[in-house]
Design an enzyme around this catalytic site. Sequence first.
Site, mmCIF file in Angstrom:
data_model
loop_
_atom_site.group_PDB
_atom_site.id
_atom_site.type_symbol
_atom_site.label_atom_id
_atom_site.label_comp_id
_atom_site.label_asym_id
_atom_site.label_seq_id
_atom_site.Cartn_x
_atom_site.Cartn_y
_atom_site.Cartn_z
ATOM 1 N N LYS A 81 24.944 -40.395 -52.572
ATOM 2 C CA LYS A 81 24.099 -40.125 -53.544
ATOM 3 C C LYS A 81 23.624 -38.894 -54.083
ATOM 4 C CE LYS A 81 19.445 -40.547 -51.375
ATOM 5 N NZ LYS A 81 18.800 -40.254 -50.151
ATOM 6 N N ASP A 82 24.181 -37.794 -53.138
ATOM 7 C CA ASP A 82 23.789 -36.518 -53.381
ATOM 8 C C ASP A 82 25.152 -35.881 -54.393
ATOM 9 O OD1 ASP A 82 21.564 -36.431 -52.042
ATOM 10 O OD2 ASP A 82 22.497 -35.237 -50.133
ATOM 11 N N ARG A 129 12.764 -41.354 -59.507
ATOM 12 C CA ARG A 129 13.214 -42.808 -59.797
ATOM 13 C C ARG A 129 12.109 -43.545 -58.842
ATOM 14 N NH1 ARG A 129 15.053 -45.500 -55.451
ATOM 15 N NH2 ARG A 129 15.492 -43.738 -54.220
ATOM 16 N N ARG A 130 11.810 -43.173 -57.468
ATOM 17 C CA ARG A 130 10.774 -43.937 -56.759
ATOM 18 C C ARG A 130 9.507 -44.126 -57.547
ATOM 19 N NH1 ARG A 130 13.318 -41.194 -51.460
ATOM 20 N NH2 ARG A 130 14.690 -42.841 -50.827
ATOM 21 N N ARG A 151 8.829 -32.687 -50.451
ATOM 22 C CA ARG A 151 10.411 -32.539 -50.157
ATOM 23 C C ARG A 151 10.351 -32.176 -48.552
ATOM 24 N NH1 ARG A 151 13.840 -27.895 -51.632
ATOM 25 N NH2 ARG A 151 15.034 -29.082 -50.486
ATOM 26 N N ARG A 157 8.407 -35.365 -43.497
ATOM 27 C CA ARG A 157 7.612 -36.323 -44.321
ATOM 28 C C ARG A 157 6.873 -37.255 -43.845
ATOM 29 N NH1 ARG A 157 11.749 -36.854 -49.730
ATOM 30 N NH2 ARG A 157 12.536 -35.050 -49.454
ATOM 31 N N CYS A 244 21.427 -35.968 -60.767
ATOM 32 C CA CYS A 244 21.089 -36.828 -59.687
ATOM 33 C C CYS A 244 19.513 -36.891 -59.380
ATOM 34 C CB CYS A 244 21.615 -35.855 -58.135
ATOM 35 S SG CYS A 244 23.197 -35.406 -58.353
#
Length: 319
Positions: A81-82, A129-130, A151, A157, A244
């Site tokens: 996904k990166d 997106r989230r 981040r 996190r 991305c």
Amino acid sequence: MTERALRLGTRRSKLAMAQSGQVAEAVRQLTGRPVELVEITTYGDTSREHLAQIGGTGVFVAALRDALARDEVDFAVHSLKDLPTAQPEELTLAAVPVREDPRDILVARDGMTFAELPEGARVGTGSPRRMAQLNAYARSHGMTIETVPIRGNIDTRIGYVHKGELDAVVLAAAGLSRVGRTDEVTDFLSVDTVLPAPGQGALAIECAAHNASLAAALAELDDPYTRAAVTAERSLLAALEAGCSAPVGALADLLADGQIVKEMRLRGVVGTTDGSTLVQLSTTGPVPATETQAMALGRELAAEMLAKGAAGLMGERAL
């Protein structure tokens, strides 16, 4: 004479090292050659800015690709996904192994699920997106949440929740699985609630295009179904002209009739980060037999989403 060790370029994060270690072991077994990990620090690892400001997750990939181009490493492992959607000609995506769980998960205080979060709960995520999908879900279910941009690595996190600074954080299931932290998960978010990032849960193994013998060896690790799925998802992302860090979710899954895989369904979503507007569509077609067919599936769905107003939700890139 023993063959020299293959050099596998990896980021230094705990997650990247875990992913790369798993691939290194698989490549050792395939080739009979030793594999050594070469740790590379990327701009994305050292910068403290928000990802969206420094060019999205592509910043994690550039240093690894530079090392490949300079022949400092023989191959590299990325979180798929990166990867930017455009593939450089001098590099080949040699393998996309079987994908792990593509879902997002919640780590919340007091073992809470998403539905159990209190009024005004503070939910941390670095992903537009989230944010878009969580806020949309909360709106449609009469919940009030506040998405807080964060981040940092997985430990950082989850630490926000343990320290009481946030009620919950949202992470990728695959990442927690690879570092052995799935016991922290308090809720698996259904893909009907939050579509993952294109390629989420999958790895990309890349090497120099001229190294045909290595590419052929690495290709043994490729899973054709995973590759078809992520190719369709990334084609959707590229056709939406989104980077991305854009608020795009996509998931291609296989629809089976008993043991026979009949079709591939591709779902896509794009939305404003406050969740007030979402464009969410899906399409179903025969399982793509070629990269061209997989890309066509993504482009078709992107065209439908753009016709429904997706471009206006992409932030300033779409202007």
